[in-house]
Design an enzyme around this catalytic site. Sequence first.
Site, PDB file in Angstrom:
ATOM      1  N   THR A   1       0.842  -1.198   0.000  1.00 13.03           N
ATOM      2  CA  THR A   1       0.000   0.000   0.000  1.00 13.03           C
ATOM      3  C   THR A   1       0.874   1.244   0.000  1.00 13.03           C
ATOM      4  O   THR A   1       0.632   2.198  -0.749  1.00 13.03           O
ATOM      5  CB  THR A   1      -0.929   0.010   1.231  1.00 13.03           C
ATOM      6  OG1 THR A   1      -1.749  -1.154   1.211  1.00 13.03           O
ATOM      7  CG2 THR A   1      -1.810   1.234   1.243  1.00 13.03           C
TER       8      THR A   1
ATOM      9  N   GLN B   1      -6.054  -2.356  -2.346  1.00 12.02           N
ATOM     10  CA  GLN B   1      -5.395  -1.110  -1.958  1.00 12.02           C
ATOM     11  C   GLN B   1      -4.611  -0.510  -3.127  1.00 12.02           C
ATOM     12  O   GLN B   1      -3.748  -1.164  -3.703  1.00 12.02           O
ATOM     13  CB  GLN B   1      -4.445  -1.339  -0.785  1.00 12.02           C
ATOM     14  CG  GLN B   1      -5.117  -1.856   0.477  1.00 12.02           C
ATOM     15  CD  GLN B   1      -5.013  -3.355   0.619  1.00 12.02           C
ATOM     16  OE1 GLN B   1      -5.158  -4.105  -0.362  1.00 12.02           O
ATOM     17  NE2 GLN B   1      -4.748  -3.833   1.836  1.00 12.02           N
TER      18      GLN B   1
ATOM     19  N   GLN C   1     -10.233   1.672  -3.246  1.00  9.55           N
ATOM     20  CA  GLN C   1      -9.796   1.373  -1.883  1.00  9.55           C
ATOM     21  C   GLN C   1      -8.481   2.100  -1.598  1.00  9.55           C
ATOM     22  O   GLN C   1      -7.538   2.045  -2.382  1.00  9.55           O
ATOM     23  CB  GLN C   1      -9.609  -0.130  -1.699  1.00  9.55           C
ATOM     24  CG  GLN C   1      -9.204  -0.529  -0.279  1.00  9.55           C
ATOM     25  CD  GLN C   1      -9.206  -2.024  -0.045  1.00  9.55           C
ATOM     26  OE1 GLN C   1      -9.690  -2.795  -0.867  1.00  9.55           O
ATOM     27  NE2 GLN C   1      -8.671  -2.446   1.082  1.00  9.55           N
ATOM     28  N   ASP C   2      -8.447   2.795  -0.447  1.00 15.79           N
ATOM     29  CA  ASP C   2      -7.225   3.491   0.008  1.00 15.79           C
ATOM     30  C   ASP C   2      -6.778   4.595  -0.950  1.00 15.79           C
ATOM     31  O   ASP C   2      -5.596   4.705  -1.286  1.00 15.79           O
ATOM     32  CB  ASP C   2      -6.078   2.492   0.213  1.00 15.79           C
ATOM     33  CG  ASP C   2      -6.298   1.590   1.419  1.00 15.79           C
ATOM     34  OD1 ASP C   2      -7.372   1.660   2.029  1.00 15.79           O
ATOM     35  OD2 ASP C   2      -5.390   0.804   1.742  1.00 15.79           O
TER      36      ASP C   2
ATOM     37  N   ASP D   1     -12.148   2.477   3.035  1.00 20.45           N
ATOM     38  CA  ASP D   1     -11.054   3.136   3.773  1.00 20.45           C
ATOM     39  C   ASP D   1     -10.349   4.192   2.924  1.00 20.45           C
ATOM     40  O   ASP D   1      -9.122   4.283   2.923  1.00 20.45           O
ATOM     41  CB  ASP D   1     -10.020   2.101   4.240  1.00 20.45           C
ATOM     42  CG  ASP D   1     -10.645   0.945   5.003  1.00 20.45           C
ATOM     43  OD1 ASP D   1     -11.720   1.123   5.594  1.00 20.45           O
ATOM     44  OD2 ASP D   1     -10.055  -0.160   5.006  1.00 20.45           O
TER      45      ASP D   1
ATOM     46  N   ARG E   1     -14.041   3.223  10.143  1.00 19.47           N
ATOM     47  CA  ARG E   1     -13.851   2.032  10.968  1.00 19.47           C
ATOM     48  C   ARG E   1     -12.436   2.066  11.542  1.00 19.47           C
ATOM     49  O   ARG E   1     -11.517   2.672  10.959  1.00 19.47           O
ATOM     50  CB  ARG E   1     -14.105   0.751  10.159  1.00 19.47           C
ATOM     51  CG  ARG E   1     -13.213   0.561   8.937  1.00 19.47           C
ATOM     52  CD  ARG E   1     -13.548  -0.747   8.243  1.00 19.47           C
ATOM     53  NE  ARG E   1     -12.634  -1.004   7.124  1.00 19.47           N
ATOM     54  CZ  ARG E   1     -12.337  -2.238   6.692  1.00 19.47           C
ATOM     55  NH1 ARG E   1     -12.853  -3.300   7.296  1.00 19.47           N
ATOM     56  NH2 ARG E   1     -11.522  -2.408   5.661  1.00 19.47           N
TER      57      ARG E   1
ATOM     58  N   TRP F   1      -8.980   1.217  12.104  1.00 22.37           N
ATOM     59  CA  TRP F   1      -7.858   0.458  11.558  1.00 22.37           C
ATOM     60  C   TRP F   1      -6.863   0.074  12.660  1.00 22.37           C
ATOM     61  O   TRP F   1      -6.260  -1.000  12.629  1.00 22.37           O
ATOM     62  CB  TRP F   1      -7.177   1.298  10.480  1.00 22.37           C
ATOM     63  CG  TRP F   1      -6.021   0.667   9.785  1.00 22.37           C
ATOM     64  CD1 TRP F   1      -5.809  -0.663   9.565  1.00 22.37           C
ATOM     65  CD2 TRP F   1      -4.906   1.346   9.184  1.00 22.37           C
ATOM     66  NE1 TRP F   1      -4.634  -0.852   8.863  1.00 22.37           N
ATOM     67  CE2 TRP F   1      -4.063   0.364   8.619  1.00 22.37           C
ATOM     68  CE3 TRP F   1      -4.552   2.691   9.065  1.00 22.37           C
ATOM     69  CZ2 TRP F   1      -2.880   0.692   7.958  1.00 22.37           C
ATOM     70  CZ3 TRP F   1      -3.384   3.026   8.389  1.00 22.37           C
ATOM     71  CH2 TRP F   1      -2.559   2.024   7.849  1.00 22.37           C
TER      72      TRP F   1
END
Length: 528
Positions: free
Chosen positions: A290, A320, A342-343, A364, A432, A434
């Site tokens: 990531t 990610q 994502q990310d 996220d 959420r 992490w």
Amino acid sequence: MAKSLGLIIVFISLLSLSSPTLSSIFSNTVDFWCNQTPHPQTCKHFVTINSHRLQDGIPKSAFQFKNFILQIAMDQSVKAQIHIMWLGSKCRSKQEKAAWSDCTTLYQDTINILNQALNPTKQSTSYDLQTWLSTALTNIDTCQTGFHELGVGNNVLSLIPNKNVSEIISDFLALNNASSFIPPKKTYKNGLPRWLPPNDRKLLESSPPSLSPDFVVAKDGSGDFKTIKEALKAIPKRNEAKRFVIYVKRGIYNENIEIGNSMKNIMLYGDGTRLTIISGSRSVGGGSTTFNSATVAVTGDGFIARGITFRNTAGPENHQAVALRCGADLSVFYRCAFEGYQDTLYVHSQRQFYKECNIYGTVDFIFGNAAVVFQSCNIYARRPMQKQKNAITAQGRTDPNQNTGICIQNSRVMAAEDLVPVLSSFKTFLGRPWREYSRTVFLQTYLDLLVDPAGWLEWKGDFALHTLYYGEYKNLGPRGSTRGRVKWGGYHAITSATEASKFTVENFIAGKSWLPATGIPFLFGLDD
């Protein structure tokens, strides 16, 4: 003051004993300080084995003891870095090599940060130290994360001495304890912050920016360079206090760019988010960590971007995939866009500020462990893959003494065009946890119908539900009400303006110490 007084009391008590030995005084003094940390045994061990380096044999003040802990953290980080370099030959796969490479970068950054903390300027504050050491701890966590997400955590990672370094840094954070330090009071002029020279104000106040750039990048050959990477390589050695400005003309630039620690006070500005786009496609699905998947990665302090889209085109199926990773202290993004799934936006570390930006993603998609404030931004949840749930934030605070978190203020949370037709098929949450001490607040922000009434999503079971801090204050829109929200111990329906103000520009990211003059219109407090 209380700690110094406590130390004096300890000394008086010791001196009152008949014929105290130097070793007993040392032992009691070390116990006094180390017992105030989360890892007292680690603290006592390393202080004791390094005691020969103390000039007078015994640390006599809070400042001296904290400085000694910093020196130990530096020593252990250097040893770890040397060991990590040696471990390169032990990597058995491309995935291990990728995660190992991240660790070499992250430990070098940690060494640079500790050096900065050991040699602060006269203007440096305890709040600065807390920010820098929070970043150092985040680096260690990121090093470990890369191995786990690529499924190669059983070989090289087990040989990296992360635990010693992270525990020593954690002990420093506890001793320094930024919560006892009040950020400097604000100084503003004409409603604008004042941390940059007058020329930088002009760059951001005018539309388009009015000053002549140092370099022009243009795909059509009408500038100094055809790629941004070429322009960055050509930056001459210079006085880093002076901003270096690069104008990126309209076009899609398919590049992966890194603006490293040595590139301080760089500004990139484009022709607007629809016209100037930097695009890449690295992802965890494609074999990157990531951390290393970012289309653009910035760690040079004082970075500014305006009028640019940062994009990652890997798609949701590659998981990610970061459009921008930022670990640059005192960085500002104005009227920029961040596009991914994502990310998307990795607010990795340090102090960051985003104004009038558009952020797109699914899972996220605003994540990391910076101290960051978003103001007047549009946050768009996109259509995720089947059986996925959208989570806007995933904040990564691992230690209760890190002065980090995500604040989203006076912004809008809405469904992107591709999510609107299938809104009832997917759930979207504000965030959420992490990491164990995840901290995120939404202040005076419009929350549209896409947000689930519960507001927040578990990470896994009851992990972090009582140690996190999630807050909402005077949010608006169809999902602005906190009725029906989660009942976690760490969730707060904030009713006090005093409590909410802790997360504003002035207090949360120490406004005066780095936001006195971008020329960006912003709120230093709440919008009353």
